[in-house]
Each structure stands twice: as structure tokens, then as C-alpha cells.
Design an enzyme around this catalytic site. Structure first.
Site, PDB file in Angstrom:
ATOM      1  CE  LYS A  54       1.524 -48.972 -40.289  1.00 51.08           C
ATOM      2  NZ  LYS A  54       2.698 -49.083 -39.356  1.00 51.08           N
ATOM      3  N   GLY A  98      -3.921 -50.720 -36.518  1.00 52.16           N
ATOM      4  CA  GLY A  98      -3.845 -50.422 -34.925  1.00 52.16           C
ATOM      5  C   GLY A  98      -3.086 -51.516 -34.208  1.00 52.16           C
ATOM      6  CD1 TRP A 125      -4.056 -47.530 -28.952  1.00 52.64           C
ATOM      7  CD2 TRP A 125      -5.124 -47.280 -30.590  1.00 52.64           C
ATOM      8  NE1 TRP A 125      -5.129 -46.777 -28.528  1.00 52.64           N
ATOM      9  CE2 TRP A 125      -5.624 -46.565 -29.461  1.00 52.64           C
ATOM     10  CE3 TRP A 125      -5.718 -47.065 -31.761  1.00 52.64           C
ATOM     11  CZ2 TRP A 125      -6.913 -45.708 -29.515  1.00 52.64           C
ATOM     12  CZ3 TRP A 125      -6.897 -46.127 -31.875  1.00 52.64           C
ATOM     13  CH2 TRP A 125      -7.455 -45.516 -30.886  1.00 52.64           C
ATOM     14  CB  THR A 154      -0.504 -63.355 -36.346  1.00 52.50           C
ATOM     15  OG1 THR A 154      -0.236 -63.928 -37.814  1.00 52.50           O
ATOM     16  CG2 THR A 154      -1.854 -63.303 -36.101  1.00 52.50           C
ATOM     17  CG  HIS A 155       0.618 -58.419 -39.846  1.00 56.00           C
ATOM     18  ND1 HIS A 155      -0.454 -57.509 -38.913  1.00 56.00           N
ATOM     19  CD2 HIS A 155       1.574 -57.362 -39.923  1.00 56.00           C
ATOM     20  CE1 HIS A 155       0.302 -56.502 -38.578  1.00 56.00           C
ATOM     21  NE2 HIS A 155       1.390 -56.426 -39.102  1.00 56.00           N
ATOM     22  NE  ARG A 168      -6.398 -46.463 -39.551  1.00 56.35           N
ATOM     23  CZ  ARG A 168      -5.420 -45.997 -39.634  1.00 56.35           C
ATOM     24  NH1 ARG A 168      -4.186 -46.555 -39.728  1.00 56.35           N
ATOM     25  NH2 ARG A 168      -5.141 -44.410 -39.481  1.00 56.35           N
ATOM     26  CB  SER A 197      -1.591 -46.438 -42.457  1.00 60.43           C
ATOM     27  OG  SER A 197      -0.782 -46.543 -41.292  1.00 60.43           O
ATOM     28  CG  PHE A 257      -1.598 -40.582 -31.778  1.00 57.02           C
ATOM     29  CD1 PHE A 257      -1.240 -41.648 -32.769  1.00 57.02           C
ATOM     30  CD2 PHE A 257      -1.089 -39.281 -32.082  1.00 57.02           C
ATOM     31  CE1 PHE A 257      -0.580 -41.413 -33.730  1.00 57.02           C
ATOM     32  CE2 PHE A 257      -0.104 -38.999 -33.337  1.00 57.02           C
ATOM     33  CZ  PHE A 257       0.091 -39.993 -34.081  1.00 57.02           C
ATOM     34  CG  PHE A 276       5.542 -46.905 -36.007  1.00 50.00           C
ATOM     35  CD1 PHE A 276       5.556 -47.920 -36.798  1.00 50.00           C
ATOM     36  CD2 PHE A 276       4.528 -46.964 -34.728  1.00 50.00           C
ATOM     37  CE1 PHE A 276       4.472 -48.929 -36.625  1.00 50.00           C
ATOM     38  CE2 PHE A 276       3.789 -48.226 -34.538  1.00 50.00           C
ATOM     39  CZ  PHE A 276       3.630 -48.927 -35.424  1.00 50.00           C
ATOM     40  CE  LYS A 330      -1.464 -36.235 -41.620  1.00 45.89           C
ATOM     41  NZ  LYS A 330      -2.375 -35.898 -42.632  1.00 45.89           N
TER      42      LYS A 330
HETATM   43  P1  A3P Z   1      -1.143 -43.948 -39.275  1.00 46.92           P
HETATM   44  O1  A3P Z   1      -0.248 -44.255 -40.318  1.00 46.92           O
HETATM   45  O2  A3P Z   1      -2.648 -43.483 -39.970  1.00 46.92           O
HETATM   46  O3  A3P Z   1      -0.976 -42.705 -38.407  1.00 46.92           O
HETATM   47  P2  A3P Z   1       0.006 -50.718 -36.833  1.00 46.92           P
HETATM   48  O4  A3P Z   1       0.409 -50.573 -35.190  1.00 46.92           O
HETATM   49  O5  A3P Z   1      -0.829 -51.761 -37.195  1.00 46.92           O
HETATM   50  O6  A3P Z   1       1.195 -50.820 -37.701  1.00 46.92           O
HETATM   51  O7  A3P Z   1      -0.556 -49.461 -37.035  1.00 46.92           O
HETATM   52  C1  A3P Z   1      -0.123 -48.251 -36.978  1.00 46.92           C
HETATM   53  C2  A3P Z   1      -1.228 -47.045 -37.283  1.00 46.92           C
HETATM   54  O8  A3P Z   1      -1.650 -47.205 -36.215  1.00 46.92           O
HETATM   55  C3  A3P Z   1      -0.457 -45.974 -37.640  1.00 46.92           C
HETATM   56  O9  A3P Z   1      -1.555 -45.165 -38.234  1.00 46.92           O
HETATM   57  C4  A3P Z   1      -0.581 -45.154 -36.217  1.00 46.92           C
HETATM   58  O10 A3P Z   1      -0.651 -43.870 -36.078  1.00 46.92           O
HETATM   59  C5  A3P Z   1      -1.701 -45.713 -35.665  1.00 46.92           C
HETATM   60  N1  A3P Z   1      -1.910 -45.460 -33.972  1.00 46.92           N
HETATM   61  C6  A3P Z   1      -0.866 -46.181 -33.384  1.00 46.92           C
HETATM   62  N2  A3P Z   1      -0.998 -46.099 -32.171  1.00 46.92           N
HETATM   63  C7  A3P Z   1      -2.011 -45.380 -31.876  1.00 46.92           C
HETATM   64  C8  A3P Z   1      -3.023 -44.706 -31.021  1.00 46.92           C
HETATM   65  N3  A3P Z   1      -2.825 -44.675 -29.673  1.00 46.92           N
HETATM   66  N4  A3P Z   1      -4.049 -44.028 -31.411  1.00 46.92           N
HETATM   67  C9  A3P Z   1      -4.610 -44.044 -32.720  1.00 46.92           C
HETATM   68  N5  A3P Z   1      -3.663 -44.466 -33.501  1.00 46.92           N
HETATM   69  C10 A3P Z   1      -2.523 -45.034 -33.312  1.00 46.92           C
END
Ligand code: A3P
Length: 296
Positions: free
Chosen positions: A48, A50, A53, A108-109, A131, A139, A230, A256, A259
Site C-alpha cells: 500500500k 504506492g 503508481w 516485490t513486497h 509511505r 490503506s 490518481f 482499489f 483516496k
Molecule cells: P489509498 O488506499 O490510501 O487510497 P499499492 O499500489 O502499493 O497497493 O498502493 C495503493 C495505494 O496507492 C492506495 O492508497 C491508492 O489509492 C494509492 N494510489 C494508487 N495510484 C495512485 C496515484 N496515481 N496517485 C496517488 N495515489 C495512488
């Protein structure tokens, strides 16, 4: 496509003290023996932080901003998740990666001490996204609700304690971020903060570009920024997991792309929880040299 989760048992076991999915532990020899290639790019994160992203950013940098190419496949196919064994008949990350042409982008996590040694033997470049723990916790709580491949999170109260003590899949947030942070002097690791990406995406995208040895025009970078915003990612079926089996991700509970902000923890932490958290945080992070922002 997975139709039912009936035969998929979610269990948690431990490897070197780190709680991992039972399915990951069962395949541990294969995962730990993963063969990296010198031109792989690894995206490493605590869950979680990012990940998705950054996957899109890295992929679009490699595609020189061509959004059409970026949409060639869903994010979870384009970027194999090497430590995950999804329910059958979905292929494992290792299987997906083995059939892929170079350069591969991999996810990887794993905490750094459990990373397959081949990555460092091949001197692979890794982008680590970190994060702040409070937003990560919130999240992850929602994610464990929607993801039937993970144990249910229980109440927020219980989850708060479990997360703080590292009793969640992939283990302690603290060990994870500190482990990767300290490894920077030994390996090619670019350490990026989610909060910095929110604050100034262009600046951070440019850092990633330079780390990958690319040189793209401002126009291309603007385009990458737009396609990895986002809102765009929330609407893009290749990044919003809408094409992922909905028996695994139940996005009617929470999307997913939820926010995507800094500071949502304030809507969830009680005053008492915040005090407990801050005390524990201080103890665990003292001397690490790592500083996170929990608001912008
Ligand atoms: P939230 O649950 O706080 O909204 P991961 O990809 O590691 O699983 O992380 C998911 C988190 O990254 C979620 O956070 C998701 O909304 C946020 N996220 C994904 N894409 C994003 C983007 N382009 N800009 C900002 N946050 C993003």
C-alpha cells in the site's frame, strides 16, 4: 479466470520470522531461487505504499510516454509480482516473469533480508517506494477487507495493534522501510517517498527517469504525469483492477484506487491511538535517519 475462492485457503506462516501468505511459503524455494536478469527493474514496497503508481511510472518511462503501449495489459500482468502465488488458474509471478522479454519490470513486497539473492548478484536497479506508516496502515486495512487472498483485517481497533506489532502479511512496516533504507549504500536503490510523489509528481518522475538512465523531454514527462495521476489511473481499467477477478478483489467494499492522499489517517486514528502510535514509532525509528511526513 478465477470463479470461486472455495479451494483457496488463506493462511499465514513465517519465513525467518516474517509473516507471509501460506501459498508464498509453500513456493518459497522457487521464489527465493528466482533468477534475475541484469536489466530487470525491481519495484519494492511495503504493501500500500504506492506500488501500482510506481509501476505505471516506470513502465511509461520505458515506453517513452506512449500511453497506448502502457495500456497493452493490466498492471498485474505487465509487472509480475514475484512473491505472490495467486489462486489457480492465474499464473504465479515467477512463471509470468520467466516468459517475459527483457527489460522486465518486477514487483516485490519482500523485506530486504528475504529478497532472492540473484537480484544483487546481477546488480539490479531497485526503486523503493515508502509511505508514512499511518496512511499505509489505513490503506492496508481497507485492502485486507477487499482482498479475499489476504486474511480479513478484523476491527479497526484490532488491526491497529496487529499492524503496529508487525502481525500482518509481509510483516513489520518498521523493519521493511529501515531494512531497505540501510541497503542503499550497498545496492543500486532509489528511495522514493509517496508523500513527495503527491507533492511534486514531476520532480519524482524525473528522479526515476534519471535513475533508469533515460532522457525524456518535458513534454513526454508531462504526459507521463497525466497518465499516472490518481484520476486517470482510477478510470483506467488496466490500473484500477476492474479486470481483476472480483471474487478476489471485492471493490464494492472499497475501490482499489481509494483516496490517494496524504493524511487520511486523521479520519481513522483516535486521539488515544495516535499517542500510542507516536510513542511506539519514536522507539522503533530512533537513529534510523529516516523521516516521513504524515501531512503536507
Ligand atoms: P489509498 O488506499 O490510501 O487510497 P499499492 O499500489 O502499493 O497497493 O498502493 C495503493 C495505494 O496507492 C492506495 O492508497 C491508492 O489509492 C494509492 N494510489 C494508487 N495510484 C495512485 C496515484 N496515481 N496517485 C496517488 N495515489 C495512488
Amino acid at each position: 479466470v478465477v470463479k470461486k475462492m472455495e479451494n483457496f485457503q488463506v493462511t499465514i506462516r513465517h519465513i525467518e520470522g516474517v509473516p507471509l501468505l501460506g501459498s508464498t511459503c509453500d513456493a518459497w524455494d522457487i521464489i527465493y531461487g528466482f533468477q534475475a536478469r541484469g536489466d530487470d527493474i525491481l519495484i519494492a514496497t511495503y504493501p500500500k505504499a504506492g506500488t501500482t503508481w510506481m509501476q505505471e511510472i516506470v513502465d511509461l518511462i520505458l515506453q517513452e510516454g506512449d500511453a497506448q503501449k502502457g495500456r497493452r495489459a493490466p498492471c498485474f500482468i505487465k509487472v509480475p509480482f514475484i512473491d505472490l502465488i495467486p489462486p489457480k488458474p492465474m499464473p504465479s509471478g515467477v512463471e509470468l516473469a520467466q516468459t517475459m522479454k527483457s527489460p522486465r519490470v518486477l514487483k516485490t513486497h519482500l523485506p530486504i533480508n528475504l529478497l532472492p539473492p540473484s537480484f544483487w548478484e546481477k546488480n539490479v536497479k531497485a526503486v523503493y517506494v515508502a509511505r508514512n506508516a499511518k496512511d499505509c496502515m489505513v490503506s492496508y486495512y481497507y485492502f485486507q477487507k477487499i482482498n479475499k487472498g489476504l486474511p480479513p483485517p478484523g476491527t479497526w481497533e484490532n488491526y491497529f495493534s496487529a499492524f503496529l506489532s508487525g502481525d500482518v502479511p509481509w510483516g513489520s512496516w518498521f523493519d521493511h522501510v529501515i531494512g531497505w533504507w540501510k541497503a542503499m549504500d550497498k545496492h543500486q536503490i532509489l528511495f522514493i517517498f509517496y508523500e513527495d510523489m503527491i507533492e511534486d509528481p514531476m520532480r519524482e518522475i524525473r528522479k526515476v527517469m534519471k535513475f533508469l538512465g533515460k532522457d525524456l523531454s518535458d513534454e513526454v514527462l508531462e504526459n507521463i504525469k497525466h497518465h499516472t495521476s490518481f484520476q486517470t489511473m482510477k478510470e483506467n481499467p488496466m490500473t484500477n483492477f476492474s479486470v481483476f477477478p472480483n471474487v478476489i478483489f471485492d471493490q464494492t467494499i472499497s475501490p482499489f484506487m481509494r483516496k490517494g492522499t496524504v493524511g487520511d489517517w486523521k479520519n481513522h486514528f483516535t486521539v488515544a491511538q495516535n499517542i500510542i502510535f507516536d510513542e511506539e514509532y519514536k522507539k522503533k525509528m530512533e537513529g534510523s535517519g529516516l523521516n516521513f511526513r504524515t501531512e503536507l
